[in-house]
Write a protein that holds these residues in place. Sequence first.
Motif, mmCIF file in Angstrom:
data_model
loop_
_atom_site.group_PDB
_atom_site.id
_atom_site.type_symbol
_atom_site.label_atom_id
_atom_site.label_comp_id
_atom_site.label_asym_id
_atom_site.label_seq_id
_atom_site.Cartn_x
_atom_site.Cartn_y
_atom_site.Cartn_z
ATOM 1 N N GLY A 35 0.783 -1.227 0.000
ATOM 2 C CA GLY A 35 0.000 0.000 0.000
ATOM 3 C C GLY A 35 0.816 1.277 0.000
ATOM 4 O O GLY A 35 0.274 2.363 -0.245
ATOM 5 N N LYS A 36 2.118 1.169 0.260
ATOM 6 C CA LYS A 36 2.959 2.369 0.333
ATOM 7 C C LYS A 36 3.785 2.591 -0.936
ATOM 8 O O LYS A 36 4.406 3.638 -1.089
ATOM 9 C CB LYS A 36 3.883 2.299 1.543
ATOM 10 C CG LYS A 36 3.140 2.318 2.877
ATOM 11 C CD LYS A 36 4.104 2.390 4.054
ATOM 12 C CE LYS A 36 3.340 2.467 5.386
ATOM 13 N NZ LYS A 36 4.261 2.586 6.542
ATOM 14 N N GLY A 37 3.783 1.604 -1.823
ATOM 15 C CA GLY A 37 4.629 1.687 -2.994
ATOM 16 C C GLY A 37 4.276 2.809 -3.947
ATOM 17 O O GLY A 37 5.155 3.460 -4.511
ATOM 18 N N ARG A 38 2.982 3.047 -4.140
ATOM 19 C CA ARG A 38 2.577 4.068 -5.102
ATOM 20 C C ARG A 38 3.034 5.462 -4.678
ATOM 21 O O ARG A 38 3.384 6.294 -5.517
ATOM 22 C CB ARG A 38 1.067 4.030 -5.298
ATOM 23 C CG ARG A 38 0.589 2.758 -5.981
ATOM 24 C CD ARG A 38 -0.836 2.844 -6.493
ATOM 25 N NE ARG A 38 -1.230 1.599 -7.123
ATOM 26 C CZ ARG A 38 -0.900 1.234 -8.362
ATOM 27 N NH1 ARG A 38 -0.163 2.055 -9.101
ATOM 28 N NH2 ARG A 38 -1.296 0.086 -8.868
ATOM 29 N N ASN A 39 3.041 5.714 -3.389
ATOM 30 C CA ASN A 39 3.522 7.002 -2.904
ATOM 31 C C ASN A 39 5.014 7.156 -3.186
ATOM 32 O O ASN A 39 5.483 8.243 -3.554
ATOM 33 C CB ASN A 39 3.246 7.134 -1.405
ATOM 34 C CG ASN A 39 3.520 8.538 -0.894
ATOM 35 O OD1 ASN A 39 3.012 9.512 -1.429
ATOM 36 N ND2 ASN A 39 4.348 8.640 0.143
ATOM 37 N N VAL A 40 5.754 6.038 -3.035
ATOM 38 C CA VAL A 40 7.195 6.065 -3.319
ATOM 39 C C VAL A 40 7.432 6.271 -4.815
ATOM 40 O O VAL A 40 8.309 7.045 -5.228
ATOM 41 C CB VAL A 40 7.872 4.767 -2.829
ATOM 42 C CG1 VAL A 40 9.356 4.750 -3.213
ATOM 43 C CG2 VAL A 40 7.726 4.635 -1.313
ATOM 44 N N VAL A 41 6.635 5.592 -5.641
ATOM 45 C CA VAL A 41 6.742 5.766 -7.089
ATOM 46 C C VAL A 41 6.527 7.235 -7.461
ATOM 47 O O VAL A 41 7.300 7.827 -8.229
ATOM 48 C CB VAL A 41 5.711 4.882 -7.830
ATOM 49 C CG1 VAL A 41 5.647 5.288 -9.307
ATOM 50 C CG2 VAL A 41 6.087 3.415 -7.710
ATOM 51 N N SER A 42 5.481 7.824 -6.919
ATOM 52 C CA SER A 42 5.150 9.217 -7.235
ATOM 53 C C SER A 42 6.279 10.161 -6.841
ATOM 54 O O SER A 42 6.670 11.049 -7.607
ATOM 55 C CB SER A 42 3.854 9.606 -6.523
ATOM 56 O OG SER A 42 3.535 10.958 -6.771
ATOM 57 N N ALA A 43 6.817 9.949 -5.645
ATOM 58 C CA ALA A 43 7.877 10.832 -5.153
ATOM 59 C C ALA A 43 9.150 10.703 -5.984
ATOM 60 O O ALA A 43 9.775 11.711 -6.354
ATOM 61 C CB ALA A 43 8.172 10.511 -3.687
ATOM 62 N N LEU A 44 9.543 9.462 -6.291
ATOM 63 C CA LEU A 44 10.797 9.257 -7.015
ATOM 64 C C LEU A 44 10.676 9.614 -8.487
ATOM 65 O O LEU A 44 11.625 10.136 -9.082
ATOM 66 C CB LEU A 44 11.249 7.794 -6.857
ATOM 67 C CG LEU A 44 11.562 7.354 -5.424
ATOM 68 C CD1 LEU A 44 12.093 5.927 -5.410
ATOM 69 C CD2 LEU A 44 12.567 8.290 -4.754
ATOM 70 N N ALA A 45 9.512 9.347 -9.088
ATOM 71 C CA ALA A 45 9.325 9.706 -10.495
ATOM 72 C C ALA A 45 9.380 11.217 -10.674
ATOM 73 O O ALA A 45 9.875 11.723 -11.683
ATOM 74 C CB ALA A 45 7.993 9.159 -10.995
#
Length: 306
Positions: A265-275
Amino acid sequence: MTEYRDGFVIKVPGSSANLGPGFDSIGMAVNKYVTLFVNHADEWKFTSVPPLSIKKEENILWTVCQELQKLWGVEAPPVHVLTMSDIPLARGLGSSAAAIVGAIEIMNVLCNKNLCPDEKLQLAAKFEGHADNVAASLYGGLVVSTYQDDNWEYVKLPVEDLEMVAVIPDFEAKTKDSRGLLPKRLAFGEAVAGSSHANVMLGAFMLKKWDLVGKMMESDIFHEPYRQKLFPEFQKLKERAGEAGAFGVTISGAGPTVICFCENGKGRNVVSALASEFPQHKVELLQVSKMGSEVHSNHLCRVSSI
């Protein structure tokens, strides 16, 4: 081989090796795959979608198939192999290991060998040189392996409730070159500390103590301190991923891909931040592939015209 008279399809997952301190011994299968469509033909032929400018003699699939024929003293019936893959080449996500496993699966069918999973691992590790990536591709999930008494031993461990974010640069890192960055020796005390980090990390994985997993993952002394130069922004990426919710960040295999581990559930937030912060790299959400290599009969596997 009668059940495969109309061709067969092989699906092999990619993998992330080491996970920090588990150098050459820990691998995790990921949901990026090489899929091989195999159809009987008049001569050996290898094609791919999209096309790759690679000679047959340099194709890992062809090389392993040839070597296995020599090893087993057989001549396999020729086939056309169409490859489709979303595992990036030379990025540390197990593309060569997946190809090796795929070739073994091809020959296992063509030569009616009926290899058991352990026999496949011994062969795959022989071609790869170590077992971390190939074991994960063969068995799926989280696999720990070691070499003792001329035999590769392994344990597949359950892994749940996590996802990964891969940061994939647009440049390659050949495993041979990446290994050239490593020291020839480590002091005894350093080696003891390094192996204990891997031990505790695996225990923490089993207990889902994610903070401890991350702490041990980022305490590697075997390879990561020397390979960081492959990804100049590594430290900045680690900090940003941690702020966005990742509990551990590590170089995937020989690099240059970086893997960020997150609770479900936390991966999408990490994707958004790093992208957003690293737009020059490809940032993808990955899951653990719980299944290893699969072989299926497919009467629709007619690829001779492609």
